[in-house]
Design a protein around this motif. Structure first.
Motif, PDB file in Angstrom:
ATOM      1  N   ASP A  62       0.958  -0.980   0.001  1.00 43.62           N
ATOM      2  CA  ASP A  62      -0.088   0.232   0.048  1.00 43.62           C
ATOM      3  C   ASP A  62       0.998   1.266   0.082  1.00 43.62           C
ATOM      4  N   GLY A  63       0.448   2.418  -0.447  1.00 44.13           N
ATOM      5  CA  GLY A  63       1.273   3.392  -0.457  1.00 44.13           C
ATOM      6  C   GLY A  63       0.132   4.799  -0.936  1.00 44.13           C
ATOM      7  N   ILE A  64       0.605   6.019  -0.649  1.00 45.69           N
ATOM      8  CA  ILE A  64      -0.191   6.897  -0.935  1.00 45.69           C
ATOM      9  C   ILE A  64      -0.060   7.496  -2.305  1.00 45.69           C
ATOM     10  N   SER A  65       0.870   6.896  -3.312  1.00 44.51           N
ATOM     11  CA  SER A  65       1.094   7.255  -4.807  1.00 44.51           C
ATOM     12  C   SER A  65       1.847   5.878  -5.271  1.00 44.51           C
ATOM     13  N   PRO A  66       1.817   5.730  -6.543  1.00 48.70           N
ATOM     14  CA  PRO A  66       2.372   4.674  -7.130  1.00 48.70           C
ATOM     15  C   PRO A  66       3.694   4.437  -6.831  1.00 48.70           C
ATOM     16  N   ARG A  67       4.637   5.518  -6.833  1.00 51.57           N
ATOM     17  CA  ARG A  67       6.057   5.351  -6.517  1.00 51.57           C
ATOM     18  C   ARG A  67       6.015   4.915  -4.888  1.00 51.57           C
ATOM     19  N   ASP A  68       5.286   5.605  -3.945  1.00 50.90           N
ATOM     20  CA  ASP A  68       5.229   4.998  -2.676  1.00 50.90           C
ATOM     21  C   ASP A  68       4.947   3.559  -2.705  1.00 50.90           C
ATOM     22  N   VAL A  69       4.141   3.198  -3.323  1.00 48.91           N
ATOM     23  CA  VAL A  69       4.013   1.488  -3.168  1.00 48.91           C
ATOM     24  C   VAL A  69       4.832   0.759  -3.745  1.00 48.91           C
ATOM     25  N   ARG A  70       5.907   1.294  -4.897  1.00 51.25           N
ATOM     26  CA  ARG A  70       6.792   0.575  -5.165  1.00 51.25           C
ATOM     27  C   ARG A  70       7.722   0.391  -3.993  1.00 51.25           C
ATOM     28  N   THR A  71       8.247   1.732  -3.371  1.00 49.45           N
ATOM     29  CA  THR A  71       9.107   1.767  -2.226  1.00 49.45           C
ATOM     30  C   THR A  71       8.684   0.734  -1.216  1.00 49.45           C
ATOM     31  N   LYS A  72       7.504   0.739  -0.704  1.00 54.22           N
ATOM     32  CA  LYS A  72       6.906  -0.119   0.148  1.00 54.22           C
ATOM     33  C   LYS A  72       6.996  -1.785  -0.059  1.00 54.22           C
ATOM     34  N   ALA A  73       7.000  -1.719  -1.550  1.00 51.40           N
ATOM     35  CA  ALA A  73       6.786  -3.259  -1.820  1.00 51.40           C
ATOM     36  C   ALA A  73       8.358  -3.719  -1.756  1.00 51.40           C
ATOM     37  N   ASN A  74       9.499  -2.625  -2.086  1.00 54.93           N
ATOM     38  CA  ASN A  74      10.524  -3.111  -1.972  1.00 54.93           C
ATOM     39  C   ASN A  74      11.129  -3.405  -0.539  1.00 54.93           C
ATOM     40  N   LEU A  75      10.273  -3.272   0.499  1.00 57.42           N
ATOM     41  CA  LEU A  75      10.758  -3.636   1.818  1.00 57.42           C
ATOM     42  C   LEU A  75      10.369  -5.191   2.015  1.00 57.42           C
ATOM     43  N   LYS A  76       9.679  -5.674   1.301  1.00 56.18           N
ATOM     44  CA  LYS A  76       9.222  -6.990   1.519  1.00 56.18           C
ATOM     45  C   LYS A  76       9.922  -8.047   0.507  1.00 56.18           C
ATOM     46  N   VAL A  77      11.002  -7.484  -0.206  1.00 55.97           N
ATOM     47  CA  VAL A  77      11.802  -8.534  -1.083  1.00 55.97           C
ATOM     48  C   VAL A  77      13.212  -8.386  -0.748  1.00 55.97           C
ATOM     49  N   GLU A  78      13.526  -9.728  -0.710  1.00 57.65           N
ATOM     50  CA  GLU A  78      15.068  -9.903  -0.530  1.00 57.65           C
ATOM     51  C   GLU A  78      15.907  -9.245  -1.410  1.00 57.65           C
ATOM     52  N   GLN A  79      15.681  -9.097  -2.581  1.00 58.09           N
ATOM     53  CA  GLN A  79      16.604  -8.473  -3.667  1.00 58.09           C
ATOM     54  C   GLN A  79      15.823  -7.245  -4.132  1.00 58.09           C
ATOM     55  N   THR A  80      16.039  -6.310  -5.062  1.00 55.65           N
ATOM     56  CA  THR A  80      15.694  -5.304  -5.298  1.00 55.65           C
ATOM     57  C   THR A  80      14.537  -5.527  -6.692  1.00 55.65           C
ATOM     58  N   LEU A  81      13.523  -4.827  -6.321  1.00 57.05           N
ATOM     59  CA  LEU A  81      12.617  -5.118  -7.692  1.00 57.05           C
ATOM     60  C   LEU A  81      12.999  -4.060  -8.699  1.00 57.05           C
ATOM     61  N   ASP A  82      13.103  -4.914  -9.884  1.00 58.07           N
ATOM     62  CA  ASP A  82      13.685  -4.123 -11.094  1.00 58.07           C
ATOM     63  C   ASP A  82      12.502  -4.076 -11.950  1.00 58.07           C
ATOM     64  N   LEU A  83      12.221  -3.119 -12.258  1.00 58.13           N
ATOM     65  CA  LEU A  83      11.092  -2.950 -13.332  1.00 58.13           C
ATOM     66  C   LEU A  83      11.603  -2.989 -15.001  1.00 58.13           C
ATOM     67  N   SER A  84      12.764  -3.101 -15.165  1.00 58.75           N
ATOM     68  CA  SER A  84      13.225  -2.872 -16.555  1.00 58.75           C
ATOM     69  C   SER A  84      12.805  -3.969 -17.701  1.00 58.75           C
ATOM     70  N   GLU A  85      12.389  -4.968 -16.996  1.00 64.16           N
ATOM     71  CA  GLU A  85      11.758  -5.985 -18.009  1.00 64.16           C
ATOM     72  C   GLU A  85      10.125  -6.132 -17.699  1.00 64.16           C
ATOM     73  N   LEU A  86       9.618  -5.168 -17.350  1.00 63.01           N
ATOM     74  CA  LEU A  86       8.112  -4.763 -17.237  1.00 63.01           C
ATOM     75  C   LEU A  86       7.632  -5.278 -18.687  1.00 63.01           C
ATOM     76  N   SER A  87       6.490  -5.957 -18.523  1.00 61.93           N
ATOM     77  CA  SER A  87       5.919  -6.147 -19.815  1.00 61.93           C
ATOM     78  C   SER A  87       4.396  -5.691 -19.839  1.00 61.93           C
ATOM     79  N   THR A  88       3.815  -5.896 -18.887  1.00 61.96           N
ATOM     80  CA  THR A  88       2.272  -5.288 -18.452  1.00 61.96           C
ATOM     81  C   THR A  88       1.886  -4.585 -17.239  1.00 61.96           C
TER      82      THR A  88
END
Lengths: 358, 477
Positions: A62-88
């Motif tokens: 959850d987060g107040i903005s899409p970027r904030d959501v991503r930052t929060k999501a990063n807290l839950k992953v062992e590695q870094t979330l990388d969106l460079s191969e995003l497809s949808t």
């Protein structure tokens, strides 16, 4: 001189170290992103492949903005979330009631982000759509990308990606229509349910059915590899199904500035792909079938245009045409103007091929 | 002391009482004595005896030119000259009474048979190879060019060793500047003891510190001839089977006689394949490192899962991983050169199968890295020239470091530096990267294609743009 050179070379090697380095093994390659909620209360889903289990993991945040959501999501992953191969990117239909650019902004700001990705609107929450990819062996984003691309080839979805959508969002004179997907009844896979019509940056709430989507794409002169239309032909009290594949569309718009009327002449050349009764080589049958298809298409054209005008969604780019060729007629508030135009479609269907059977 | 005896003493002193030197007093015409002096190790004694018998027989007939045969000459006596002759393997008969000396050029032929060069295998064409004897080598070349315009000039290298060497060129084809440049450089050679061809090529090259060879090194006489008629200078020595050819371009190293002895289309295809191998040999590991550590978005989604699976369990960064494998590769190569041939195959199996397979299962390097390094190694061995081949294998290390520091940007910067170097490099004052820079559109396609020999063409030199439209025969095997 030599000493200077050595210092320069050494400092390049020692200082450069690895500023920009992002080791592949330290990144979780996200292929599918889902967004729902609204400003202040966004909810995001990130699906990335778990390479050892051959499955897709989904991270929720959850987060107040899409970027904030991503930052929060990063807290839950062992590695870094990388969106460079995003497809949808999947967006809930409730979220796009507010300007869609609020969500897309972050994807344009990061140079590593691909902009040739697909966007789809989901019926209801995004979560079930993301969850159904968990058991897929392939990548989650790849599933939706293939799904959308194959539907594009059947002329149900327009050929759009993040880049073209981005440029059209800021254009007054043309609106977008994004793929709209539903869940199947057993919630195991996604179903293409038509096109979500946008007026400006917001979703109008109206969804064209797949058949109407195809008609709209014909109006846009964007028939892809296949564009099939099936109708019932009534003859001697019997119903015979007939399927026609659009080969070629020719359109001509004539604008009458005084009457504010646009006459849209379409001539469509089709190939008959299914006609159990046969005997198409007989002139009267051919003429009759041709006429029947033409009547149907004519009716559907009128219907789709009516829907588009009611929703103030100028997906055909009529505004663009008017601004370019009839600037006097163009008004700044184009959407209101567009709804009051008189659009008169006329269709001429011609059967040019009947398959290998005579 | 007798004059003859005194002379013998001084001769032996001049040769430092060497054991293999023979200085002997013999009877000569009309009761005179003569001194026979030769190196037993260099002279074919039986033949000398035969010739001397002939000359004895002639002496009594009082013929005016009794001393002249194909292999003997009579000269005025001069001790330094006599010493030089003896050192070159000739037999000297000193006649103290008349102050003359008779020299017999009968050299004991120490040479091996003509064999195919081991390091330049070809499929079609001449299998003769040059050997460590200048006379034989010249014969091999003269056999192919029956024309007095083929000029052979001799010179000596090494102030102490006085090794015989030759430079060859085709008069009328060669550019005067090139010839003068070569002569200037030969004159400037300052070597005391000459024993290896590397000394010569170091002295003749434009920039010794460049990684790229600027003289073509070959043991194939047909390759030498093809270069000669194209207007190049060839330097050969008496101690090495290698002929040094200059001026050459970068692309000369990618040509082989096979291209020209085979069919046109096939030859062109393999020429292109060989040139492309340069790109994989130098840039493939660097590209892989850059992708894995900087730009993995360029991988297609389907591949990326596999790659990630592989890379995830490697304990260190990609550069270290690549270096480990590359060093192993170089070790295998070095060891297989030094080992006798019978053991060499074992090394191939140990290196290729055992290390290659075990190193992956042990988790030291990833599967993909093995593929990358193997592909790189294979493509580097495609280059027909041994010199350029080693250059290329060495060049990829800086590129790997650059890629691990800066990703694609590093590779691009590296390529720019490499190109600047190649463009500014010269071979005997001629541009090394010709015909790309300076650009000669008509000659460029010949880098990639082997043109048929059917049209009668005017022979052109390598570095001048042909003025004649028909002058297109610029290829050299």
């Amino acid at each position: 001189m030599y000493r200077k050179g050595i210092i320069i070379i050494l400092s390049v090697f020692l200082l450069a170290s690895c500023w920009d380095e992002r080791l592949y093994k330290n990144s979780s390659v996200v292929t599918l992103v889902g967004v729902e909620g609204h400003i202040g209360e966004y909810k995001g889903y990130y699906a990335y492949p778990n390479t050892t289990a051959q499955q897709n993991e989904v991270i929720e945040a959850d987060g107040i903005s899409p970027r904030d959501v991503r930052t929060k999501a990063n807290l839950k992953v062992e590695q870094t979330l990388d969106l460079s191969e995003l497809s949808t990117i999947l967006v809930s239909d409730q979220t796009v009631r507010e300007p869609i650019y609020d969500i897309l902004d972050i994807y344009f700001r990061d140079p590593q982000n691909p902009i040739s990705i697909k966007i789809a609107i989901t019926e209801g929450d995004v979560k079930p759509f993301i969850d159904l990819t968990k058991d897929l062996a392939g990548s989650a984003g790849g599933y939706y990308e293939r799904f959308i691309e194959s539907t594009e080839e059947n002329t149900y979805f327009p050929k759009l990606d993040l880049q073209t959508i981005g440029s059209m969002l800021f254009e007054q004179t043309m609106d977008i229509a994004l793929p709209y997907i539903q869940l199947s009844e057993d919630s195991k896979h996604a179903v293409a349910a038509g096109l979500a019509l946008f007026s400006g940056q917001t979703f109008t709430g109206t969804v064209l059915t797949p058949k109407q989507s195809l008609i709209m794409l014909l109006l846009m002169n964007q028939s892809s590899k296949q564009a099939r239309m099936s109708y019932m032909w009534r003859n001697d009290g019997k119903d015979i199904p007939i399927t026609a594949d659009v080969i070629h569309v020719k359109r001509k718009w004539t604008v009458n500035e005084e009457l504010r009327r646009i006459t849209m002449d379409y001539s469509i050349e089709v190939e008959i792909e299914e006609f159990a009764k046969n005997h198409l080589y007989k002139e009267p049958i051919l003429k009759d079938v041709q006429q029947m298809i033409q009547d149907h298409v004519q009716a559907e054209f009128e219907e789709v245009l009516r829907i588009l005008q009611n929703q103030k969604s100028d997906t055909l780019g009529i505004g663009r045409h008017i601004r370019a060729f009839h600037p006097k007629m163009f008004k700044e508030d184009w959407h209101a103007e567009y709804a009051s135009l008189q659009l008169v479609p006329t269709v001429q269907v011609k059967i040019i091929r009947t398959g290998v059977l005579r | 002391m007798d004059k003859v005896e005194y002379m013998m003493k001084s001769l032996q002193k001049a040769f430092y009482h060497s054991s293999d030197l023979t200085v002997r007093q013999v009877d000569w015409h009309e009761g005179n004595t003569a001194i026979l002096c030769f190196y037993a190790s260099l002279v074919d004694a039986k033949e000398v005896q035969k010739v001397l018998d002939t000359i004895y027989a002639r002496l009594d007939t009082d013929k005016p030119f009794w001393s002249e045969t194909l292999i003997t000459t009579l000269e005025n006596l001069a001790l330094p000259q006599a010493i030089e002759r003896v050192c070159q393997g000739e037999t000297v008969v000193i006649l103290p009474e008349t102050r003359k000396m008779l020299t017999l050029t009968i050299v004991n032929e120490v040479r091996r048979n003509l064999e195919e060069p081991m390091n330049e295998h070809i499929l079609r064409g001449s299998h003769e190879g040059l050997i460590e004897r200048a006379d034989t080598n010249l014969a091999l070349i003269r056999k192919r060019v029956n024309n007095p315009a083929l000029v052979v000039k001799s010179f000596l290298i090494g102030q102490q060793t006085k090794t015989k060497a030759y430079y060859l060129y085709m008069d009328g084809v060669i550019q005067q500047e090139t010839l003068q440049e070569m002569e200037k450089r030969i004159a400037a050679i300052n070597i005391d003891y000459f024993y290896s061809i590397g000394q010569l090529s170091d002295a003749l090259e434009d920039s010794v510190l460049s990684p790229f060879p600027q003289l073509l090194n070959t043991e194939h006489p047909d390759r030498v001839v093809a270069n000669l008629v194209e207007g190049k200078v060839v330097v050969m020595t008496n101690i090495s089977p290698s002929a040094l050819i200059g001026p050459v371009t970068f692309f000369s190293f990618y040509q082989t006689p096979d291209d020209y002895n085979g069919r046109v289309v096939v030859g062109s295809f393999y020429k292109i394949v060989r040139l492309l191998s340069f790109i994989t040999a130098v840039f493939l590991p660097a590209f892989y490192i850059a992708v894995i550590s900087f730009h993995f978005e360029v991988l297609p989604l389907e591949l990326s899962n596999q790659v990630k699976n592989d890379v995830n369990n490697i304990p260190y960064r990609p550069l270290i991983e690549a270096l480990i494998l590359e060093i192993i590769m170089e070790l295998i190569r070095e060891s297989s050169i030094r080992l006798p041939q019978s053991v060499g195959q074992t090394i191939g199996i140990v290196g290729g199968l055992v290390i290659g397979d075990a190193i992956v299962s042990a988790g030291l390097v990833s599967n993909l890295m093995v593929i990358v390094v193997a592909l790189t190694a294979i493509s580097s061995y495609v280059v027909p020239s041994v010199e350029l081949n080693s250059t290329i294998r060495m060049l990829r290390f800086p590129f790997m470091v650059l890629a691990s520091l800066f990703g694609f940007l590093g590779i691009v910067v590296g390529v720019i530096i490499l190109l600047i170097h190649l463009i500014s490099l010269t071979s005997l004052k001629q541009p090394y990267f010709s015909p790309i820079i300076p650009f000669q559109p008509k000659a460029v396609y010949k880098i990639f294609l082997r043109w048929p020999f059917i049209k009668p063409t005017v022979q052109v030199t390598s570095f001048q743009l042909p003025k004649d439209e028909h002058a297109k025969n610029e290829d050299t095997p």
